[in-house]
Design an enzyme around this catalytic site. Structure first.
Site, PDB file in Angstrom:
ATOM      1  N   VAL A   3     -40.383  37.148  25.957  1.00  0.00           N
ATOM      2  CA  VAL A   3     -41.588  37.765  25.408  1.00  0.00           C
ATOM      3  C   VAL A   3     -42.188  38.686  26.459  1.00  0.00           C
ATOM      4  O   VAL A   3     -42.327  38.301  27.628  1.00  0.00           O
ATOM      5  CB  VAL A   3     -42.621  36.709  24.973  1.00  0.00           C
ATOM      6  CG1 VAL A   3     -43.914  37.388  24.522  1.00  0.00           C
ATOM      7  CG2 VAL A   3     -42.056  35.854  23.849  1.00  0.00           C
ATOM      8  N   SER A  62     -44.325  38.604  31.459  1.00  0.00           N
ATOM      9  CA  SER A  62     -43.141  38.285  30.658  1.00  0.00           C
ATOM     10  C   SER A  62     -42.673  36.876  30.965  1.00  0.00           C
ATOM     11  O   SER A  62     -42.868  36.369  32.078  1.00  0.00           O
ATOM     12  CB  SER A  62     -42.022  39.291  30.949  1.00  0.00           C
ATOM     13  OG  SER A  62     -40.901  39.059  30.109  1.00  0.00           O
ATOM     14  N   ASP A  63     -42.070  36.250  29.971  1.00  0.00           N
ATOM     15  CA  ASP A  63     -41.485  34.928  30.179  1.00  0.00           C
ATOM     16  C   ASP A  63     -40.165  34.863  29.435  1.00  0.00           C
ATOM     17  O   ASP A  63     -40.026  35.431  28.338  1.00  0.00           O
ATOM     18  CB  ASP A  63     -42.427  33.822  29.690  1.00  0.00           C
ATOM     19  CG  ASP A  63     -41.941  32.441  30.104  1.00  0.00           C
ATOM     20  OD1 ASP A  63     -41.608  32.261  31.290  1.00  0.00           O
ATOM     21  OD2 ASP A  63     -41.877  31.541  29.245  1.00  0.00           O
ATOM     22  N   THR A  64     -39.200  34.180  30.017  1.00  0.00           N
ATOM     23  CA  THR A  64     -37.879  34.013  29.419  1.00  0.00           C
ATOM     24  C   THR A  64     -37.517  32.534  29.436  1.00  0.00           C
ATOM     25  O   THR A  64     -37.653  31.876  30.470  1.00  0.00           O
ATOM     26  CB  THR A  64     -36.812  34.804  30.203  1.00  0.00           C
ATOM     27  OG1 THR A  64     -37.144  36.191  30.182  1.00  0.00           O
ATOM     28  CG2 THR A  64     -35.427  34.605  29.599  1.00  0.00           C
TER      29      THR A  64
END
Length: 198
Positions: free
Chosen positions: A106, A69-71
């Protein structure tokens, strides 16, 4: 077996809330936006890179599913990553103060020969913040290591006047969407219907 390709204690905590057993993988994926790369495409790429890097660590386990995940915090065309130092954190917060920005998270799942992505965008509005308020918050050390220089679940919560979207998504892992993606991905494994392409 589910694996979490993240060193983030927040994502670990959030995934634990879903009640799904998992193991943590220590991956190191560069987070560098390409020239002209759209913000959402960048976040998708990094999340999937993390999941695939984790999958490479797992080895030959055909049952392995890796979550990456990336933010990122986005204002206009600017993507605010993690601040380099206290001055950078203060500059980020000063530019976000009194304005509405997007937080794009995501979630990527990767398994042998297939992957799936879920994008969750939230809008966060900061109240106006004085230089003194910003300096005091930066002095707590909380902004370091946080996209945009703040943690919604921490001291920055008092500066947020409005949130439209996923609170847990702004923290780093949108729980409702993650649970739904995991369920669909597991069902897809049984039916063979999930995306096998790039």
């Amino acid at each position: 077996m589910l694996y979490l390709a993240s060193r983030s204690p927040r994502r670990n905590e959030l995934l634990t809330r879903l009640g799904v057993p998992f193991r943590v993988l220590d991956t190191d994926v560069p987070e560098v936006r390409g020239v002209g790369e759209p913000a959402e495409a960048y976040v998708c790429r990094v999340a999937l890179d993390k999941a695939r890097a984790g999958l490479a660590l797992v080895g030959d386990d055909p049952q392995a599913v890796v979550l990456g995940s990336d933010t990122e915090v986005v204002l206009g065309d600017r993507v605010y990553g993690k601040p380099a130092d206290a001055a950078d954190a203060a500059a980020m917060l000063a530019s976000l103060a009194g304005r509405t920005h997007r937080v794009i998270t995501v979630v990527a799942l990767a398994a042998a020969g297939r992957h799936a992505l879920e994008t969750v965008a939230s809008e966060v509005t900061f109240a106006p913040m004085s230089a003194e308020q910003i300096a005091a918050y930066v002095a707590t050390g909380e902004p370091m290591g946080k996209a945009g220089g703040y943690a919604i679940q921490g001291g920055a919560e008092r500066f947020i006047s409005h949130l439209a979207g996923s609170y847990s998504g702004v923290m780093g892992l949108p729980l409702q969407q993650t649970a739904a993606l995991l369920s669909a991905f597991t069902a897809g494994a049984a039916s063979g219907s999930m995306d096998k392409g790039e």
